[in-house]
Design a protein around this motif. Sequence first.
Motif, mmCIF file in Angstrom:
data_model
loop_
_atom_site.group_PDB
_atom_site.id
_atom_site.type_symbol
_atom_site.label_atom_id
_atom_site.label_comp_id
_atom_site.label_asym_id
_atom_site.label_seq_id
_atom_site.Cartn_x
_atom_site.Cartn_y
_atom_site.Cartn_z
ATOM 1 N N PRO A 7 0.797 -1.226 0.000
ATOM 2 C CA PRO A 7 0.000 0.000 0.000
ATOM 3 C C PRO A 7 0.836 1.285 0.000
ATOM 4 O O PRO A 7 0.327 2.355 0.359
ATOM 5 C CB PRO A 7 -0.777 -0.127 1.317
ATOM 6 C CG PRO A 7 0.204 -0.794 2.232
ATOM 7 C CD PRO A 7 1.002 -1.742 1.365
ATOM 8 N N ALA A 8 2.113 1.219 -0.405
ATOM 9 C CA ALA A 8 2.996 2.382 -0.318
ATOM 10 C C ALA A 8 2.449 3.589 -1.074
ATOM 11 O O ALA A 8 2.667 4.733 -0.672
ATOM 12 C CB ALA A 8 4.389 2.019 -0.847
ATOM 13 N N GLN A 9 1.727 3.356 -2.176
ATOM 14 C CA GLN A 9 1.188 4.464 -2.980
ATOM 15 C C GLN A 9 -0.291 4.719 -2.711
ATOM 16 O O GLN A 9 -0.922 5.503 -3.436
ATOM 17 C CB GLN A 9 1.381 4.167 -4.468
ATOM 18 C CG GLN A 9 2.823 4.089 -4.927
ATOM 19 C CD GLN A 9 2.905 3.688 -6.384
ATOM 20 O OE1 GLN A 9 3.029 2.511 -6.722
ATOM 21 N NE2 GLN A 9 2.824 4.661 -7.274
ATOM 22 N N SER A 10 -0.837 4.098 -1.701
ATOM 23 C CA SER A 10 -2.263 4.219 -1.444
ATOM 24 C C SER A 10 -2.681 5.681 -1.254
ATOM 25 O O SER A 10 -2.071 6.420 -0.486
ATOM 26 C CB SER A 10 -2.632 3.422 -0.186
ATOM 27 O OG SER A 10 -4.012 3.500 0.073
ATOM 28 N N GLY A 11 -3.712 6.090 -1.987
ATOM 29 C CA GLY A 11 -4.230 7.449 -1.881
ATOM 30 C C GLY A 11 -3.590 8.432 -2.829
ATOM 31 O O GLY A 11 -3.997 9.607 -2.872
ATOM 32 N N GLU A 12 -2.598 8.017 -3.626
ATOM 33 C CA GLU A 12 -1.983 8.929 -4.587
ATOM 34 C C GLU A 12 -2.928 9.153 -5.762
ATOM 35 O O GLU A 12 -3.536 8.222 -6.280
ATOM 36 C CB GLU A 12 -0.647 8.378 -5.087
ATOM 37 C CG GLU A 12 0.441 8.356 -4.027
ATOM 38 C CD GLU A 12 1.799 8.005 -4.593
ATOM 39 O OE1 GLU A 12 1.888 7.815 -5.829
ATOM 40 O OE2 GLU A 12 2.757 7.918 -3.806
ATOM 41 N N LEU A 13 -3.020 10.419 -6.190
ATOM 42 C CA LEU A 13 -3.839 10.776 -7.346
ATOM 43 C C LEU A 13 -2.994 10.669 -8.603
ATOM 44 O O LEU A 13 -1.827 11.095 -8.629
ATOM 45 C CB LEU A 13 -4.374 12.194 -7.201
ATOM 46 C CG LEU A 13 -5.459 12.398 -6.140
ATOM 47 C CD1 LEU A 13 -5.743 13.886 -5.960
ATOM 48 C CD2 LEU A 13 -6.732 11.657 -6.514
ATOM 49 N N LEU A 14 -3.576 10.120 -9.655
ATOM 50 C CA LEU A 14 -2.843 9.928 -10.911
ATOM 51 C C LEU A 14 -3.650 10.487 -12.064
ATOM 52 O O LEU A 14 -4.885 10.412 -12.080
ATOM 53 C CB LEU A 14 -2.565 8.436 -11.162
ATOM 54 C CG LEU A 14 -1.791 7.678 -10.085
ATOM 55 C CD1 LEU A 14 -2.756 6.900 -9.204
ATOM 56 C CD2 LEU A 14 -0.816 6.720 -10.717
ATOM 57 N N GLU A 15 -2.927 11.067 -13.031
ATOM 58 C CA GLU A 15 -3.586 11.479 -14.261
ATOM 59 C C GLU A 15 -3.908 10.238 -15.082
ATOM 60 O O GLU A 15 -3.155 9.258 -15.075
ATOM 61 C CB GLU A 15 -2.697 12.439 -15.045
ATOM 62 C CG GLU A 15 -2.529 13.799 -14.394
ATOM 63 C CD GLU A 15 -3.846 14.573 -14.283
ATOM 64 O OE1 GLU A 15 -4.797 14.257 -15.034
ATOM 65 O OE2 GLU A 15 -3.919 15.485 -13.432
ATOM 66 N N LEU A 16 -5.018 10.294 -15.774
ATOM 67 C CA LEU A 16 -5.570 9.111 -16.432
ATOM 68 C C LEU A 16 -4.578 8.425 -17.367
ATOM 69 O O LEU A 16 -4.272 7.240 -17.199
ATOM 70 C CB LEU A 16 -6.836 9.492 -17.204
ATOM 71 C CG LEU A 16 -7.534 8.333 -17.907
ATOM 72 C CD1 LEU A 16 -8.103 7.350 -16.907
ATOM 73 C CD2 LEU A 16 -8.626 8.850 -18.843
ATOM 74 N N GLU A 17 -4.079 9.142 -18.359
ATOM 75 C CA GLU A 17 -3.241 8.497 -19.365
ATOM 76 C C GLU A 17 -1.929 7.991 -18.769
ATOM 77 O O GLU A 17 -1.440 6.929 -19.140
ATOM 78 C CB GLU A 17 -2.973 9.457 -20.525
ATOM 79 C CG GLU A 17 -4.190 9.733 -21.388
ATOM 80 C CD GLU A 17 -4.791 8.463 -21.971
ATOM 81 O OE1 GLU A 17 -4.029 7.519 -22.298
ATOM 82 O OE2 GLU A 17 -6.019 8.390 -22.104
ATOM 83 N N ALA A 18 -1.344 8.762 -17.850
ATOM 84 C CA ALA A 18 -0.097 8.332 -17.225
ATOM 85 C C ALA A 18 -0.293 7.040 -16.457
ATOM 86 O O ALA A 18 0.574 6.152 -16.438
ATOM 87 C CB ALA A 18 0.426 9.427 -16.289
ATOM 88 N N ALA A 19 -1.443 6.893 -15.813
ATOM 89 C CA ALA A 19 -1.726 5.684 -15.040
ATOM 90 C C ALA A 19 -2.040 4.502 -15.937
ATOM 91 O O ALA A 19 -1.597 3.378 -15.692
ATOM 92 C CB ALA A 19 -2.889 5.925 -14.080
ATOM 93 N N LEU A 20 -2.781 4.741 -17.009
ATOM 94 C CA LEU A 20 -3.146 3.639 -17.904
ATOM 95 C C LEU A 20 -1.937 3.061 -18.614
ATOM 96 O O LEU A 20 -1.869 1.843 -18.814
ATOM 97 C CB LEU A 20 -4.193 4.109 -18.925
ATOM 98 C CG LEU A 20 -5.574 4.442 -18.372
ATOM 99 C CD1 LEU A 20 -6.516 4.833 -19.513
ATOM 100 C CD2 LEU A 20 -6.174 3.307 -17.554
ATOM 101 N N ASP A 21 -0.963 3.919 -18.957
ATOM 102 C CA ASP A 21 0.208 3.378 -19.650
ATOM 103 C C ASP A 21 1.344 3.054 -18.694
ATOM 104 O O ASP A 21 2.401 2.563 -19.093
ATOM 105 C CB ASP A 21 0.688 4.303 -20.769
ATOM 106 C CG ASP A 21 1.229 5.647 -20.273
ATOM 107 O OD1 ASP A 21 1.629 5.728 -19.099
ATOM 108 O OD2 ASP A 21 1.262 6.592 -21.071
ATOM 109 N N GLY A 22 1.148 3.359 -17.385
ATOM 110 C CA GLY A 22 2.123 2.967 -16.380
ATOM 111 C C GLY A 22 3.286 3.908 -16.216
ATOM 112 O O GLY A 22 4.240 3.610 -15.510
ATOM 113 N N SER A 23 3.245 5.101 -16.851
ATOM 114 C CA SER A 23 4.347 6.060 -16.722
ATOM 115 C C SER A 23 4.191 6.883 -15.453
ATOM 116 O O SER A 23 3.204 6.772 -14.732
ATOM 117 C CB SER A 23 4.371 6.983 -17.942
ATOM 118 O OG SER A 23 3.184 7.760 -18.011
ATOM 119 N N ALA A 24 5.179 7.725 -15.158
ATOM 120 C CA ALA A 24 5.160 8.556 -13.966
ATOM 121 C C ALA A 24 4.093 9.636 -14.102
ATOM 122 O O ALA A 24 3.543 9.867 -15.161
ATOM 123 C CB ALA A 24 6.533 9.180 -13.733
ATOM 124 N N GLY A 25 3.809 10.320 -12.993
ATOM 125 C CA GLY A 25 2.833 11.402 -13.039
ATOM 126 C C GLY A 25 1.917 11.379 -11.842
ATOM 127 O O GLY A 25 0.791 11.845 -11.908
#
Length: 362
Positions: free
Chosen positions: A341-359
Amino acid sequence: MVEVACRTDVVLTDKNGREASLSAAVPLLLLVSQTGSIAQAAAAKGLSYRHAWGLLRDIETHLGGALIRKSRGRGSVLSELGEAVLRAHRVSSERLDGPLKAVASEVMAELGRYLPHSPAPVRIHASHGYAVAALAHSLADLQVPVDLKYRESAEAVRALARGECELAGFHLPIVKFRASCAEIYRPWLDAGRHRLIHLTRRTQGLFLPKGNPKGIRGLLDLARADVRFVNRQSGSGTRLLLDLALTELGVNPATINGYATTELTHSAIAAFVASGMADLGFGVQPAAQQFGLDFIPVIEEDYLFACERDKLAGTGLSCVLETLRSVAFRDRVAHLVGYDPAQSGELLELEAALDGSAGNER
């Protein structure tokens, strides 16, 4: 806040229509298996020996066989029938757990409409997961009402697009197959309208009976003629991931014994394997641990929530984010084997999250 629970029971009916419930007998059987004594089991449940023995004898009469036998040096032990009763009760509970929780959530939400000063629940439609359940429990501890429905990942995202929920839970593999899986959800998500919230990282893999009696080594063994498989339902994120992995290996799902046999939750898959009704299942690691199964890790993935951008500042989602980022919640999830759960609660931009890149952004 009103809490509603729906529970399973296995009821035996004899030829005269007389019923006997396993709900009282099963805890006694578990205690007998642990203590080797009916008297100790009865005392632990606060029952007289006579009453406890009467409950067990009633089940024996209905089934026509003994649940307990004497063993030299071990006292009272469960017979094969007794062990089968425990497995049957556990399998029924786990296989119905997801649907019953959904019904309980719907009933609670319906009752809440007629209760004075009842806040609107946070509606969560999500693929089944232990961290999702941990979030629901954590919110309940804070007296935040939750309407949780377990459903296929794609259907959860479609429900968000239709305005039927505040959070839609789905999961994506870390690297391999991420782009292919993301395409399933992209038509229903819009970068200008939606944000993603990281819930947890987790491991999926193969469930095997203790000791791995059939010598399973990986996904290629699903095609063996001597192996019976139990699958997640079509449309689930886990099923999609497994289909992609098998296609890459050149395994035709149609050749797999039991590929059409499906269950709705990871726990139900594990219960199926633990009961001996299948030799192999696929799911998250805590389910395997829960049922004392061996586990072969196959792939890591991110579990994410999609939500509306303009609702993030609202009371419901603000409370969700605060909970996800809390030390208490992260500690709760960290105790789930195979979960991070180290990243639990982090907000991500849609495209960055879908392709797995940073952001990521707090």
